[in-house]
Motif scaffolding. Sequence first.
Motif, PDB file in Angstrom:
ATOM      1  N   GLN A 189     -43.272  21.878  32.886  1.00 47.34           N
ATOM      2  CA  GLN A 189     -41.851  22.162  32.709  1.00 47.34           C
ATOM      3  C   GLN A 189     -41.219  22.764  33.969  1.00 47.34           C
ATOM      4  O   GLN A 189     -41.919  23.225  34.870  1.00 47.34           O
ATOM      5  CB  GLN A 189     -41.653  23.146  31.536  1.00 47.34           C
ATOM      6  N   ARG A 190     -39.883  22.787  34.000  1.00 43.43           N
ATOM      7  CA  ARG A 190     -39.162  23.314  35.164  1.00 43.43           C
ATOM      8  C   ARG A 190     -39.429  24.794  35.388  1.00 43.43           C
ATOM      9  O   ARG A 190     -39.405  25.271  36.522  1.00 43.43           O
ATOM     10  CB  ARG A 190     -37.657  23.107  34.988  1.00 43.43           C
ATOM     11  N   ASP A 191     -39.691  25.545  34.295  1.00 40.47           N
ATOM     12  CA  ASP A 191     -39.935  26.982  34.436  1.00 40.47           C
ATOM     13  C   ASP A 191     -41.387  27.302  34.777  1.00 40.47           C
ATOM     14  O   ASP A 191     -41.775  28.464  34.828  1.00 40.47           O
ATOM     15  CB  ASP A 191     -39.518  27.721  33.162  1.00 40.47           C
TER      16      ASP A 191
ATOM     17  N   GLN B 124     -37.973  25.039  42.992  1.00 39.38           N
ATOM     18  CA  GLN B 124     -38.027  23.640  42.548  1.00 39.38           C
ATOM     19  C   GLN B 124     -39.020  22.812  43.357  1.00 39.38           C
ATOM     20  O   GLN B 124     -38.689  21.794  43.961  1.00 39.38           O
ATOM     21  CB  GLN B 124     -36.634  23.002  42.596  1.00 39.38           C
TER      22      GLN B 124
ATOM     23  N   ASP C 111     -35.264  15.138  35.012  1.00 39.23           N
ATOM     24  CA  ASP C 111     -34.175  15.369  35.969  1.00 39.23           C
ATOM     25  C   ASP C 111     -34.142  14.355  37.110  1.00 39.23           C
ATOM     26  O   ASP C 111     -33.436  14.553  38.104  1.00 39.23           O
ATOM     27  CB  ASP C 111     -34.243  16.790  36.548  1.00 39.23           C
TER      28      ASP C 111
ATOM     29  N   SER D 136     -39.956  18.688  39.037  1.00 34.21           N
ATOM     30  CA  SER D 136     -40.076  19.857  39.919  1.00 34.21           C
ATOM     31  C   SER D 136     -40.103  21.110  39.056  1.00 34.21           C
ATOM     32  O   SER D 136     -39.733  21.089  37.882  1.00 34.21           O
ATOM     33  CB  SER D 136     -38.892  19.904  40.891  1.00 34.21           C
ATOM     34  N   PHE D 137     -40.552  22.240  39.645  1.00 40.12           N
ATOM     35  CA  PHE D 137     -40.713  23.460  38.857  1.00 40.12           C
ATOM     36  C   PHE D 137     -40.528  24.691  39.738  1.00 40.12           C
ATOM     37  O   PHE D 137     -40.571  24.617  40.969  1.00 40.12           O
ATOM     38  CB  PHE D 137     -42.094  23.489  38.194  1.00 40.12           C
TER      39      PHE D 137
END
Length: 202
Positions: free
Chosen positions: A103-105, A34, A128, A29-30
């Motif tokens: 990536q998450r960001d 998220q 995650d 997720s990002f």
Amino acid sequence: SLYWKEKCFGLTAETILDRALELTSVGGSFGAQQKPTEFLCLLLKLLQLQPSEEIVLTYIGAEEHKYLRVLGALYYRFVFSSARVYLTLEPLLSDFRRIRIHQRDGTFSLKRFDELIWCMLRGEKWFDIMMPRLTKRQVLEDLGEIDGARKSIIENEYVPEEIKKEIENGKEEEKEKEPKNIDEIEEENALRANLGLKPLER
């Protein structure tokens, strides 16, 4: 997720291929909210559909479609037994192509295919996402569920210099231990006679 509502509705184990072939990255997720990536949505859809092992192995065997392979490999990691996971995913460690990671960001990075497979085999989380517990390979070997230790594809290609020297020294020592032939003994006895030494016994 709009992608889930618009693109994943009504998919089957066959039609999900079309969506998987459109993937350009993998991830969980990002963003601040998220949001799930397209990859994560398709993984969830596979978990709902529960395709047969034969179909999943077809996904994994599609070498020309690396993102489909990752999707199939991760689903296999979630669903099948530890012994099957090791035997099926370990051969994929020989694939070194680059995979785009979401990536998450929200940014993107690159990892190699074999790194992702290694994370599936050795890690507890994948972006995650908690994965089912995997029994250690050594335990499965001891139980006889896996026949022998994993063989690296490069074990015959790379030998450290220290080991090479040990091997060469060992060969030289073996030569010294080998019995000498008759001609060598006669030559050496002639030399020993000139020096006043006792001859060697044959």
